[in-house]
Scaffold this motif. Structure first.
Motif, PDB file in Angstrom:
ATOM      1  N   ALA A 161       6.930  23.426 -44.753  1.00 21.42           N
ATOM      2  CA  ALA A 161       7.034  24.515 -43.843  1.00 21.42           C
ATOM      3  C   ALA A 161       5.547  24.246 -42.869  1.00 21.42           C
ATOM      4  CB  ALA A 161       7.031  25.814 -44.250  1.00 21.42           C
ATOM      5  N   GLU A 162       4.431  23.954 -43.814  1.00 18.10           N
ATOM      6  CA  GLU A 162       3.220  24.116 -42.995  1.00 18.10           C
ATOM      7  C   GLU A 162       3.228  22.711 -42.030  1.00 18.10           C
ATOM      8  OE1 GLU A 162       0.638  26.015 -43.309  1.00 18.10           O
ATOM      9  OE2 GLU A 162       1.279  27.478 -44.877  1.00 18.10           O
ATOM     10  N   THR A 163       3.975  21.910 -42.038  1.00 15.94           N
ATOM     11  CA  THR A 163       4.008  21.000 -41.256  1.00 15.94           C
ATOM     12  C   THR A 163       4.518  21.362 -39.635  1.00 15.94           C
ATOM     13  OG1 THR A 163       6.462  19.977 -41.534  1.00 15.94           O
ATOM     14  CG2 THR A 163       4.534  19.126 -42.857  1.00 15.94           C
ATOM     15  N   GLN A 164       5.231  22.520 -39.743  1.00 17.97           N
ATOM     16  CA  GLN A 164       5.677  23.103 -38.534  1.00 17.97           C
ATOM     17  C   GLN A 164       4.906  24.336 -37.694  1.00 17.97           C
ATOM     18  OE1 GLN A 164       9.513  24.613 -39.412  1.00 17.97           O
ATOM     19  NE2 GLN A 164      10.311  22.977 -40.509  1.00 17.97           N
ATOM     20  N   GLY A 165       3.760  24.540 -38.477  1.00 15.03           N
ATOM     21  CA  GLY A 165       2.857  25.113 -37.641  1.00 15.03           C
ATOM     22  C   GLY A 165       2.209  26.330 -38.700  1.00 15.03           C
ATOM     23  N   ALA A 166       1.221  27.046 -38.216  1.00  9.98           N
ATOM     24  CA  ALA A 166       0.411  27.840 -39.072  1.00  9.98           C
ATOM     25  C   ALA A 166       1.096  29.455 -39.459  1.00  9.98           C
ATOM     26  CB  ALA A 166      -1.010  28.117 -38.530  1.00  9.98           C
ATOM     27  N   SER A 167       1.905  29.779 -38.381  1.00  9.35           N
ATOM     28  CA  SER A 167       2.387  31.064 -38.327  1.00  9.35           C
ATOM     29  C   SER A 167       3.925  31.025 -37.969  1.00  9.35           C
ATOM     30  CB  SER A 167       1.571  32.155 -37.654  1.00  9.35           C
ATOM     31  OG  SER A 167       1.733  31.755 -36.460  1.00  9.35           O
ATOM     32  N   ARG A 168       4.552  32.171 -38.060  1.00  5.54           N
ATOM     33  CA  ARG A 168       6.053  32.189 -37.304  1.00  5.54           C
ATOM     34  C   ARG A 168       6.136  32.035 -35.830  1.00  5.54           C
ATOM     35  NH1 ARG A 168       5.786  36.181 -41.448  1.00  5.54           N
ATOM     36  NH2 ARG A 168       7.010  35.774 -43.232  1.00  5.54           N
ATOM     37  N   LEU A 169       5.116  32.590 -35.382  1.00  8.38           N
ATOM     38  CA  LEU A 169       5.184  32.683 -33.673  1.00  8.38           C
ATOM     39  C   LEU A 169       4.803  31.291 -33.415  1.00  8.38           C
ATOM     40  CD1 LEU A 169       4.926  34.033 -31.163  1.00  8.38           C
ATOM     41  CD2 LEU A 169       2.681  34.461 -31.313  1.00  8.38           C
ATOM     42  N   VAL A 170       3.946  30.719 -34.080  1.00 11.56           N
ATOM     43  CA  VAL A 170       3.651  29.227 -33.637  1.00 11.56           C
ATOM     44  C   VAL A 170       4.595  28.442 -33.833  1.00 11.56           C
ATOM     45  CG1 VAL A 170       1.894  27.106 -34.183  1.00 11.56           C
ATOM     46  CG2 VAL A 170       1.103  29.442 -33.878  1.00 11.56           C
ATOM     47  N   ARG A 171       5.289  28.522 -35.185  1.00  7.97           N
ATOM     48  CA  ARG A 171       6.476  27.804 -35.531  1.00  7.97           C
ATOM     49  C   ARG A 171       7.423  27.796 -34.662  1.00  7.97           C
ATOM     50  NH1 ARG A 171       6.079  28.506 -42.024  1.00  7.97           N
ATOM     51  NH2 ARG A 171       3.831  27.685 -42.390  1.00  7.97           N
ATOM     52  N   GLY A 172       7.722  29.093 -34.236  1.00 11.25           N
ATOM     53  CA  GLY A 172       9.070  29.207 -33.158  1.00 11.25           C
ATOM     54  C   GLY A 172       8.702  28.507 -31.799  1.00 11.25           C
ATOM     55  N   HIS A 173       7.471  28.613 -31.282  1.00  7.37           N
ATOM     56  CA  HIS A 173       7.237  27.939 -29.889  1.00  7.37           C
ATOM     57  C   HIS A 173       7.240  26.312 -30.211  1.00  7.37           C
ATOM     58  CE1 HIS A 173       6.216  30.988 -26.835  1.00  7.37           C
ATOM     59  NE2 HIS A 173       5.835  31.697 -28.104  1.00  7.37           N
ATOM     60  N   GLN A 174       6.686  26.026 -31.242  1.00  6.56           N
ATOM     61  CA  GLN A 174       6.803  24.350 -31.341  1.00  6.56           C
ATOM     62  C   GLN A 174       8.097  23.975 -31.696  1.00  6.56           C
ATOM     63  OE1 GLN A 174       2.288  23.671 -32.585  1.00  6.56           O
ATOM     64  NE2 GLN A 174       3.581  24.068 -34.321  1.00  6.56           N
TER      65      GLN A 174
END
Length: 321
Positions: free
Chosen positions: A266-279
């Protein structure tokens, strides 16, 4: 409620008493969806003969389906859509719920959180949680029981959003709904992670230290049996054609949130839920620059709160357009 509709929902979903316990899930949903040799616990809102939309709302890890049903009903009321919207909240119980509430063995239940990835139930018979959603859609395709139905919205927040995202990816086609002109949309709100289509990730990492980063449910290796042997290319082509709204809370930015998936995958997708969604949406747009039938909507002032997400003006717009 119209007599015919009372009979319909008695047959489809049945009834049962609410149960509570100090540990595990607090409330067992009162309805029962008969699946032949098993039953699914489910909550269903009041209905009318004018149903045009069915909102299927998926709970998170707490399995608190009734809480989500109530939030969905409140959102429909605030949006002025209660009279034409039926809310269905399936409940994916696990083995501890069955034991602690002394529930009958006929109720479907999973091991731990296996239902979140579409895995098979451990009793009373093996059935993927995604296959359960298929069966609900099949019921809704009956034009005699739902003659005015125009669309189905499948929505989830947090752990439920993870289910919806993966179901949008693997979910089987519903030819009866298609032939009846009933559309299906997906609303994915604040999930901890997403399923990627290749080994690309937005955050640099050492593959040797994260060997399962591309396994299901984070990638398309080791897919569940429900996938029926579809290739990554087939799955991606189907997914990008889905009508999907990614609903992200602007304040869901805590990289140490207690319910955030902090596994290396999961950490490979970003630091937070907001960041992960955008990315994730950026990733899809890079792979499909010709355009997606998908959109990202931020909810101002809201963090990791399912009720506030769905009842916000942005949430109401996403659910009811």
């Amino acid at each position: 409620m119209h007599t015919r509709w009372l009979l319909v929902f008695a047959l489809l979903f049945g009834s049962a008493n609410l149960l509570a316990a100090e540990h595990g899930v607090k409330v067992i949903s009162p309805g029962r969806l008969n699946l032949g040799d098993s039953e699914l616990a489910v909550g269903v809102s009041q209905s009318s003969p004018q149903i045009q939309r069915v909102l299927i709302v998926i709970h998170g890890r707490l399995r608190n389906a009734e809480t989500y049903r109530q939030s969905a009903e409140k959102a429909a009321e605030q949006a002025g859509q209660s009279a034409t919207t039926l809310v269905i909240a399936p409940q994916f119980l696990n083995e501890s719920d069955i034991a602690r509430h002394q529930l009958p063995d006929s109720l479907l239940h999973w091991r731990g959180d296996d239902w979140m990835a579409g895995d098979l139930s451990i009793g009373p018979n093996p059935l993927s949680s995604f296959a359960v959603l298929d069966k609900i859609l099949e019921r809704l395709s009956d034009r005699q029981q739902f003659p005015t139905l125009k669309e189905i919205v499948i929505a989830g927040h947090s752990g439920g959003a993870q289910v919806v995202q993966r179901y949008a990816l693997l979910g089987h086609d519903q030819p009866a709904l298609q032939s009846a002109g009933v559309s299906v949309r997906y609303v994915i709100a604040n999930p901890s992670s997403y399923a990627y289509f290749d080994e690309q990730r937005p955050v640099p990492f050492n593959v040797a230290h994260c060997p399962g980063f591309n396994d299901w449910k984070y990638g398309l290796l080791k897919l569940p049996d429900y996938a029926n042997g579809q290739t990554a290319q087939q799955l991606e082509q189907g997914y990008v054609q889905r009508n999907i709204t990614y609903l992200l809370g602007q304040r869901d930015t805590n990289p140490h949130h207690p319910a955030l998936d902090r596994s290396c995958a999961a950490e490979t997708q970003g630091a937070s839920r907001l960041v992960r969604g955008h990315q994730y949406v950026d990733y899809l747009q890079q792979r499909h620059p010709e355009g997606l039938n998908q959109r990202l909507i931020e909810v101002p002032g809201v963090g990791h709160n399912g009720d506030k997400m769905f009842t916000s003006p942005e949430g109401q717009k996403a659910l009811f357009q």
